[in-house]
Motif scaffolding. Structure first.
Motif, mmCIF file in Angstrom:
data_model
loop_
_atom_site.group_PDB
_atom_site.id
_atom_site.type_symbol
_atom_site.label_atom_id
_atom_site.label_comp_id
_atom_site.label_asym_id
_atom_site.label_seq_id
_atom_site.Cartn_x
_atom_site.Cartn_y
_atom_site.Cartn_z
ATOM 1 N N LYS A 34 0.821 -1.227 0.000
ATOM 2 C CA LYS A 34 0.000 0.000 0.000
ATOM 3 C C LYS A 34 0.849 1.270 0.000
ATOM 4 O O LYS A 34 2.007 1.250 0.409
ATOM 5 C CB LYS A 34 -0.934 -0.002 1.218
ATOM 6 C CG LYS A 34 -0.194 0.097 2.531
ATOM 7 C CD LYS A 34 -1.070 0.567 3.671
ATOM 8 C CE LYS A 34 -0.228 0.710 4.926
ATOM 9 N NZ LYS A 34 -0.640 1.660 5.888
ATOM 10 N N MET A 35 0.224 2.340 -0.417
ATOM 11 C CA MET A 35 0.875 3.648 -0.346
ATOM 12 C C MET A 35 0.947 4.046 1.122
ATOM 13 O O MET A 35 -0.038 3.930 1.846
ATOM 14 C CB MET A 35 0.053 4.660 -1.145
ATOM 15 C CG MET A 35 0.728 5.987 -1.310
ATOM 16 S SD MET A 35 -0.189 7.144 -2.372
ATOM 17 C CE MET A 35 0.127 6.510 -4.008
ATOM 18 N N GLY A 36 2.122 4.478 1.572
ATOM 19 C CA GLY A 36 2.282 4.839 2.985
ATOM 20 C C GLY A 36 3.011 6.154 3.139
ATOM 21 O O GLY A 36 3.682 6.608 2.208
ATOM 22 N N LYS A 37 2.892 6.733 4.346
ATOM 23 C CA LYS A 37 3.506 8.050 4.565
ATOM 24 C C LYS A 37 5.024 7.992 4.556
ATOM 25 O O LYS A 37 5.685 8.886 4.077
ATOM 26 C CB LYS A 37 3.060 8.600 5.923
ATOM 27 C CG LYS A 37 1.655 9.136 5.884
ATOM 28 C CD LYS A 37 1.289 9.796 7.199
ATOM 29 C CE LYS A 37 -0.134 10.257 7.129
ATOM 30 N NZ LYS A 37 -1.021 9.676 8.099
ATOM 31 N N SER A 38 5.545 6.913 5.140
ATOM 32 C CA SER A 38 6.993 6.898 5.343
ATOM 33 C C SER A 38 7.670 5.848 4.469
ATOM 34 O O SER A 38 8.838 5.554 4.650
ATOM 35 C CB SER A 38 7.287 6.623 6.819
ATOM 36 O OG SER A 38 6.526 5.512 7.238
ATOM 37 N N ASP A 39 6.926 5.284 3.518
ATOM 38 C CA ASP A 39 7.500 4.193 2.736
ATOM 39 C C ASP A 39 8.190 4.667 1.456
ATOM 40 O O ASP A 39 8.693 3.852 0.687
ATOM 41 C CB ASP A 39 6.420 3.162 2.386
ATOM 42 C CG ASP A 39 5.731 2.632 3.649
ATOM 43 O OD1 ASP A 39 6.413 2.609 4.693
ATOM 44 O OD2 ASP A 39 4.550 2.274 3.591
ATOM 45 N N GLY A 40 8.186 5.988 1.219
ATOM 46 C CA GLY A 40 8.851 6.517 0.020
ATOM 47 C C GLY A 40 8.156 6.087 -1.269
ATOM 48 O O GLY A 40 8.760 6.101 -2.334
ATOM 49 N N ASN A 41 6.896 5.705 -1.188
ATOM 50 C CA ASN A 41 6.208 5.194 -2.378
ATOM 51 C C ASN A 41 4.923 5.969 -2.688
ATOM 52 O O ASN A 41 4.054 5.489 -3.394
ATOM 53 C CB ASN A 41 5.878 3.712 -2.197
ATOM 54 C CG ASN A 41 4.850 3.499 -1.089
ATOM 55 O OD1 ASN A 41 4.406 4.458 -0.451
ATOM 56 N ND2 ASN A 41 4.458 2.268 -0.880
ATOM 57 N N GLY A 42 4.815 7.177 -2.095
ATOM 58 C CA GLY A 42 3.535 7.883 -2.164
ATOM 59 C C GLY A 42 3.556 9.159 -2.970
ATOM 60 O O GLY A 42 4.609 9.782 -3.176
ATOM 61 N N ILE A 43 2.366 9.541 -3.442
ATOM 62 C CA ILE A 43 2.164 10.861 -4.040
ATOM 63 C C ILE A 43 1.361 11.659 -3.023
ATOM 64 O O ILE A 43 0.280 11.226 -2.601
ATOM 65 C CB ILE A 43 1.315 10.768 -5.327
ATOM 66 C CG1 ILE A 43 1.946 9.819 -6.326
ATOM 67 C CG2 ILE A 43 1.045 12.165 -5.888
ATOM 68 C CD1 ILE A 43 2.815 10.458 -7.351
#
Ligand code: TYM
Length: 329
Positions: free
Chosen positions: A194-203
């Protein structure tokens, strides 16, 4: 009229997962229901934010909520730490929450794996604080993403247990909620999960167009389909998931059929996806900046929210204390 409640940790900016998993539903529901929406700034303490950043984090998330369409005149919009009643209920509920069941929650086990150096008691009792957030206003519906499903299950369990232990039908049992049949899980750009705040994978809603373009162009894909009508691997399916959320049905159809007849060029898909995200986020980003810089307005919103939230919370707490047997001398 249902009571609807949801919250977001003040750990980082709002991303598309937060928006499509929770905020969008809430914005739609705010006019027909009794609504509470809050910034979970106590929950954010589990990861030890720096004191010099704490206030600004809250201010950012609050500005983003407002920019995304939450109306503070209609919904009750507040900061968790402005409502101390939540913490008293949390303490009371902790007495009926068992260490074994808390240790078995997926999110806790995941945290142990991800941050073994910081397995604090706040993480263990995180679902109890969430339960308190929810039942202090007797919420019926909680618009959340799929990742919060288990926490909601625990909230129902604790509410039910309280009723059972004290032989009352006091707390309502809150339901996780989405307009569709299923809770949403917006994927990240790194190919998996999933898209996460701290996972470096988000817009993030506040990302500048150039940042969005860069992030999307770097999203993980594969070498491309080799056979007609082949099944999409997860990274590609994830891009289509985002396309489904943000692009027109014609665009989605165009790329889907290009995938199935093997003519797809991921570069084209990504370019289109980036532009559609930018079209969606630009008006929100502009509002975020205006709101963030308007301290008088934010102060007004927060004071109004705290007053309304405390009125509702203190009523519950008074009744809970009575049920538990606390009486005035
Ligand atoms: P948080 O801050 O991680 O996320 C806020 C909301 O966004 C949803 N969400 C997603 N939905 C779909 N796809 C994603 N990739 C995605 N990422 C995040 C979450 O499901 C959530 O609804 N513990 C909560 C905050 C909280 C809360 C509450 C929520 C505290 N007390 C009471 C509801 C009710 C949290 O950390 O959410």
């Amino acid at each position: 009229m249902d009571t609807v409640l949801s919250g977001i940790r003040s750990t980082g900016n709002l991303h598309l997962g937060n928006y499509f998993g929770a905020v969008k539903n809430f914005v739609k529901m705010q006019h027909e229901n009794r609504c509470f929406f809050f910034v979970a700034d106590y929950h954010a303490l589990t990861t030890h934010p720096k004191p010099e950043n704490l206030h600004d984090n809250i201010k950012k998330v609050l500005s983003e909520y407002l920019a995304a369409g939450l109306d503070p005149e209609v919904a009750t919009l507040y900061i968790q730490s402005d409502v101390p009643e939540i913490i008293e209920l949390y303490l009371l509920l902790n007495m009926n929450a068992y260490v074994g069941e808390l240790e078995r929650t997926t999110t806790f086990k995941e945290k142990i794996r991800k941050q073994p150096e910081n397995v604090n008691a706040g993480l263990l009792t995180y679902p109890v604080l969430m339960c308190s957030d929810i039942i202090i206003h007797q919420a019926d519906k909680v618009p959340v993403g799929k990742d919060q499903e288990q926490n909601l299950e625990m909230a129902r369990k604790f509410a039910k247990r309280f009723n059972h232990m004290y032989g009352v039908e006091y707390f309502k049992l809150p339901e996780p909620y989405n307009f569709g049949d299923e809770l949403v899980k917006v994927p990240g750009l790194d190919g998996t999960g999933k898209m996460g705040k701290s996972d470096g994978n988000g817009i993030f809603l506040a990302d500048e167009p150039s940042v969005i373009r860069k992030k999307v162009m770097r999203a993980v894909t594969d070498a491309g389909p080799k056979e007609v009508n082949s099944t999409m691997p997860e990274p590609v399916a994830n891009l289509f998931y985002l396309l489904d959320l943000l692009s027109t049905p014609d665009t989605v159809e165009h790329f889907r059929s290009a995938y199935h007849d093997c003519s797809i060029r991921y570069g084209d898909l990504k370019k289109q996806l980036a532009e559609d995200i930018i079209n969606f986020t630009t008006p929100i980003r502009e509002r975020i900046n205006d709101i963030y810089n308007d301290s008088d307005y934010l102060r007004k919103v927060v004071n109004m929210g705290a007053e309304k939230a405390r009125a509702s919370a203190s009523k519950t707490l008074r009744e809970v204390r009575e049920i538990l047997g606390y009486r005035p001398f």
